[in-house]
Design a protein around this motif. Structure first.
Motif, PDB file in Angstrom:
ATOM      1  N   ARG A 127       0.835  -1.204   0.000  1.00  0.00           N
ATOM      2  CA  ARG A 127       0.000   0.000   0.000  1.00  0.00           C
ATOM      3  C   ARG A 127       0.877   1.263   0.000  1.00  0.00           C
ATOM      4  O   ARG A 127       0.614   2.204  -0.751  1.00  0.00           O
ATOM      5  CB  ARG A 127      -0.920  -0.015   1.223  1.00  0.00           C
ATOM      6  CG  ARG A 127      -1.988   1.068   1.192  1.00  0.00           C
ATOM      7  CD  ARG A 127      -2.883   0.987   2.414  1.00  0.00           C
ATOM      8  NE  ARG A 127      -3.641  -0.257   2.439  1.00  0.00           N
ATOM      9  CZ  ARG A 127      -3.437  -1.237   3.318  1.00  0.00           C
ATOM     10  NH1 ARG A 127      -2.490  -1.110   4.253  1.00  0.00           N
ATOM     11  NH2 ARG A 127      -4.149  -2.335   3.276  1.00  0.00           N
ATOM     12  N   ARG A 128       1.892   1.257   0.853  1.00  0.00           N
ATOM     13  CA  ARG A 128       2.799   2.411   0.876  1.00  0.00           C
ATOM     14  C   ARG A 128       3.493   2.592  -0.468  1.00  0.00           C
ATOM     15  O   ARG A 128       3.659   3.714  -0.956  1.00  0.00           O
ATOM     16  CB  ARG A 128       3.836   2.240   1.991  1.00  0.00           C
ATOM     17  CG  ARG A 128       3.273   2.406   3.392  1.00  0.00           C
ATOM     18  CD  ARG A 128       4.389   2.527   4.403  1.00  0.00           C
ATOM     19  NE  ARG A 128       5.219   1.331   4.454  1.00  0.00           N
ATOM     20  CZ  ARG A 128       4.979   0.298   5.245  1.00  0.00           C
ATOM     21  NH1 ARG A 128       3.935   0.325   6.069  1.00  0.00           N
ATOM     22  NH2 ARG A 128       5.771  -0.752   5.243  1.00  0.00           N
ATOM     23  N   HIS A 129       3.870   1.464  -1.053  1.00  0.00           N
ATOM     24  CA  HIS A 129       4.529   1.532  -2.366  1.00  0.00           C
ATOM     25  C   HIS A 129       3.587   2.103  -3.422  1.00  0.00           C
ATOM     26  O   HIS A 129       4.000   2.934  -4.250  1.00  0.00           O
ATOM     27  CB  HIS A 129       4.997   0.130  -2.771  1.00  0.00           C
ATOM     28  CG  HIS A 129       5.610   0.072  -4.131  1.00  0.00           C
ATOM     29  ND1 HIS A 129       6.857   0.599  -4.403  1.00  0.00           N
ATOM     30  CD2 HIS A 129       5.132  -0.441  -5.309  1.00  0.00           C
ATOM     31  CE1 HIS A 129       7.134   0.413  -5.683  1.00  0.00           C
ATOM     32  NE2 HIS A 129       6.119  -0.211  -6.247  1.00  0.00           N
ATOM     33  N   MET A 130       2.317   1.671  -3.381  1.00  0.00           N
ATOM     34  CA  MET A 130       1.342   2.165  -4.356  1.00  0.00           C
ATOM     35  C   MET A 130       1.074   3.650  -4.167  1.00  0.00           C
ATOM     36  O   MET A 130       0.931   4.403  -5.140  1.00  0.00           O
ATOM     37  CB  MET A 130       0.035   1.370  -4.231  1.00  0.00           C
ATOM     38  CG  MET A 130       0.149  -0.086  -4.662  1.00  0.00           C
ATOM     39  SD  MET A 130       0.654  -0.275  -6.376  1.00  0.00           S
ATOM     40  CE  MET A 130      -0.772   0.393  -7.206  1.00  0.00           C
ATOM     41  N   VAL A 131       1.016   4.094  -2.899  1.00  0.00           N
ATOM     42  CA  VAL A 131       0.800   5.519  -2.639  1.00  0.00           C
ATOM     43  C   VAL A 131       1.972   6.337  -3.185  1.00  0.00           C
ATOM     44  O   VAL A 131       1.788   7.387  -3.816  1.00  0.00           O
ATOM     45  CB  VAL A 131       0.633   5.769  -1.121  1.00  0.00           C
ATOM     46  CG1 VAL A 131       0.672   7.262  -0.814  1.00  0.00           C
ATOM     47  CG2 VAL A 131      -0.691   5.181  -0.640  1.00  0.00           C
ATOM     48  N   GLN A 132       3.189   5.859  -2.934  1.00  0.00           N
ATOM     49  CA  GLN A 132       4.361   6.551  -3.454  1.00  0.00           C
ATOM     50  C   GLN A 132       4.348   6.566  -4.973  1.00  0.00           C
ATOM     51  O   GLN A 132       4.668   7.582  -5.604  1.00  0.00           O
ATOM     52  CB  GLN A 132       5.634   5.876  -2.942  1.00  0.00           C
ATOM     53  CG  GLN A 132       5.847   6.024  -1.442  1.00  0.00           C
ATOM     54  CD  GLN A 132       7.046   5.247  -0.951  1.00  0.00           C
ATOM     55  OE1 GLN A 132       7.665   4.499  -1.711  1.00  0.00           O
ATOM     56  NE2 GLN A 132       7.373   5.394   0.322  1.00  0.00           N
ATOM     57  N   LYS A 133       3.959   5.437  -5.570  1.00  0.00           N
ATOM     58  CA  LYS A 133       3.903   5.344  -7.026  1.00  0.00           C
ATOM     59  C   LYS A 133       2.849   6.292  -7.590  1.00  0.00           C
ATOM     60  O   LYS A 133       3.077   6.973  -8.596  1.00  0.00           O
ATOM     61  CB  LYS A 133       3.580   3.900  -7.427  1.00  0.00           C
ATOM     62  CG  LYS A 133       3.712   3.616  -8.915  1.00  0.00           C
ATOM     63  CD  LYS A 133       5.147   3.644  -9.352  1.00  0.00           C
ATOM     64  CE  LYS A 133       5.288   3.217 -10.788  1.00  0.00           C
ATOM     65  NZ  LYS A 133       6.694   3.279 -11.252  1.00  0.00           N
ATOM     66  N   GLU A 134       1.697   6.340  -6.906  1.00  0.00           N
ATOM     67  CA  GLU A 134       0.625   7.233  -7.356  1.00  0.00           C
ATOM     68  C   GLU A 134       1.076   8.690  -7.288  1.00  0.00           C
ATOM     69  O   GLU A 134       0.826   9.477  -8.206  1.00  0.00           O
ATOM     70  CB  GLU A 134      -0.607   7.024  -6.487  1.00  0.00           C
ATOM     71  CG  GLU A 134      -1.792   7.890  -6.902  1.00  0.00           C
ATOM     72  CD  GLU A 134      -2.987   7.693  -5.987  1.00  0.00           C
ATOM     73  OE1 GLU A 134      -4.034   8.300  -6.252  1.00  0.00           O
ATOM     74  OE2 GLU A 134      -2.866   6.939  -5.004  1.00  0.00           O
ATOM     75  N   SER A 135       1.751   9.064  -6.186  1.00  0.00           N
ATOM     76  CA  SER A 135       2.243  10.432  -6.048  1.00  0.00           C
ATOM     77  C   SER A 135       3.259  10.745  -7.136  1.00  0.00           C
ATOM     78  O   SER A 135       3.230  11.833  -7.733  1.00  0.00           O
ATOM     79  CB  SER A 135       2.885  10.605  -4.666  1.00  0.00           C
ATOM     80  OG  SER A 135       3.454  11.881  -4.543  1.00  0.00           O
ATOM     81  N   PHE A 136       4.132   9.789  -7.416  1.00  0.00           N
ATOM     82  CA  PHE A 136       5.129   9.987  -8.464  1.00  0.00           C
ATOM     83  C   PHE A 136       4.472  10.171  -9.826  1.00  0.00           C
ATOM     84  O   PHE A 136       4.830  11.077 -10.592  1.00  0.00           O
ATOM     85  CB  PHE A 136       6.078   8.781  -8.487  1.00  0.00           C
ATOM     86  CG  PHE A 136       7.096   8.828  -9.578  1.00  0.00           C
ATOM     87  CD1 PHE A 136       8.182   9.681  -9.509  1.00  0.00           C
ATOM     88  CD2 PHE A 136       6.959   8.011 -10.697  1.00  0.00           C
ATOM     89  CE1 PHE A 136       9.123   9.726 -10.523  1.00  0.00           C
ATOM     90  CE2 PHE A 136       7.894   8.050 -11.714  1.00  0.00           C
ATOM     91  CZ  PHE A 136       8.978   8.909 -11.628  1.00  0.00           C
ATOM     92  N   LEU A 137       3.462   9.336 -10.126  1.00  0.00           N
ATOM     93  CA  LEU A 137       2.764   9.440 -11.405  1.00  0.00           C
ATOM     94  C   LEU A 137       1.987  10.752 -11.512  1.00  0.00           C
ATOM     95  O   LEU A 137       1.923  11.368 -12.579  1.00  0.00           O
ATOM     96  CB  LEU A 137       1.817   8.248 -11.582  1.00  0.00           C
ATOM     97  CG  LEU A 137       2.482   6.886 -11.798  1.00  0.00           C
ATOM     98  CD1 LEU A 137       1.433   5.787 -11.824  1.00  0.00           C
ATOM     99  CD2 LEU A 137       3.294   6.869 -13.083  1.00  0.00           C
ATOM    100  N   GLN A 138       1.387  11.176 -10.389  1.00  0.00           N
ATOM    101  CA  GLN A 138       0.650  12.434 -10.390  1.00  0.00           C
ATOM    102  C   GLN A 138       1.578  13.610 -10.692  1.00  0.00           C
ATOM    103  O   GLN A 138       1.240  14.514 -11.454  1.00  0.00           O
ATOM    104  CB  GLN A 138      -0.026  12.631  -9.024  1.00  0.00           C
ATOM    105  CG  GLN A 138      -1.011  13.788  -8.978  1.00  0.00           C
ATOM    106  CD  GLN A 138      -2.212  13.553  -9.870  1.00  0.00           C
ATOM    107  OE1 GLN A 138      -2.656  12.432 -10.020  1.00  0.00           O
ATOM    108  NE2 GLN A 138      -2.718  14.616 -10.465  1.00  0.00           N
TER     109      GLN A 138
END
Length: 288
Positions: free
Chosen positions: A201-212
């Motif tokens: 979940r933390r990885h996905m949040v970081q990935k989402e922030s990076f993509l945003q």
């Protein structure tokens, strides 16, 4: 300490004896003065001393070197009796092979493999040391050996009193132990899965922030590109209008030049006619 010289077959050169313990060298090291010692002997000596025990020359551990090759070869070729000779082993072999033989020697003293079950917690397990070739027969008759209940419950019987145990009670106890183990494993698995999910979940949040952030950057780049395109389109339209204006002016100039050229030709024709009219009478008078 080195190998007892009495264990060797035949003569042993004095140069192969430790200068400290006077036994045959074991894991030998050599000083710059060429005196040799067992590793354990010389390290123990240098704790209290800083010189060679033979000639008193200055010595420390950094100065020690392996034995000369020819001396090591002579040492390895020495024939030695197995340390289990007193128990019946009559094997002799080279010094370099003695350790391998003694690890596998059938006359080596080994401990009984019966742990003694619950008795081992009270120091009452089997403490017998027996020759390796007699170990199997000893274990068959060892009083600490364990055997399973003949009724099939799987209980390990260690004494005559254990033979009177209650199979149902033992099975119930075993079942409770298994249930407890299963619960513990399920809890461990649950915690592990939760930990993995949290990590993902933390990885996905970081990935989402990076993509945003990348999307915002792309939007910003797109906006700049569109602005540049609009500027280029406006400049191109202005340039086209200037070209059209220049083309119009060119056509007007061409028309003007044509008109001026035509007017010039007409004026030239009229002038020549007048000149012909004026010169003709003069020519007639001359003839007469």
């Amino acid at each position: 300490m080195g190998y007892d010289i009495e264990r060797f077959v035949g003569y042993v050169n004095e140069g192969l004896l430790c200068c400290i313990c006077r036994d045959v060298l074991e894991n030998p090291l050599q000083a710059p003065c060429e005196h040799a010692y067992c590793t354990s002997c010389i390290h123990g000596w240098l704790v209290q001393n800083h010189n060679c025990p033979e000639d008193r020359q200055t010595l420390d551990t950094s100065m020690l070197r392996p034995l000369f090759r020819y001396m090591r070869n002579d040492l390895n070729r020495l024939q030695i009796w197995c340390k289990n000779r007193q128990h019946g082993c009559e094997t002799t072999c080279s010094l370099e092979a003695i350790d391998r033989h003694e690890r596998e020697c059938e006359f080596s003293q080994v401990p009984c493999l019966n742990p003694g079950g619950i008795y081992m917690y009270y120091g009452c397990g089997c403490t017998v040391q027996i020759e390796r070739h007699n170990l199997e027969s000893h274990m068959l008759g060892c009083e600490y050996r364990s055997r399973e209940c003949s009724s099939g419950c799987g209980y390990a019987i260690l004494s005559a009193d254990d033979a009177q145990h209650n199979c149902i009670a033992e099975l119930r106890t075993e079942l409770e132990l298994l249930r407890s183990e299963m619960i513990c494993k399920v809890e461990e698995l649950r915690h592990e899965m939760e930990s993995r999910l949290d990590s993902q979940r933390r990885h996905m949040v970081q990935k989402e922030s990076f993509l945003q952030n990348e999307i915002e950057e792309l939007k910003s780049q797109m906006s700049r590109v569109m602005s540049e395109v609009q500027t280029l389109v406006s400049e191109e339209r202005k340039h086209r209008q200037e070209l059209e204006q220049a083309e119009l002016e060119k056509r007007e100039l061409v028309e003007l030049l044509k008109s001026m050229h035509k007017d010039g030709r007409l004026s030239s024709g009229e002038g020549s006619s007048k000149r012909n009219t004026c010169t003709r009478p003069l020519n007639i008078k001359r003839k007469t």
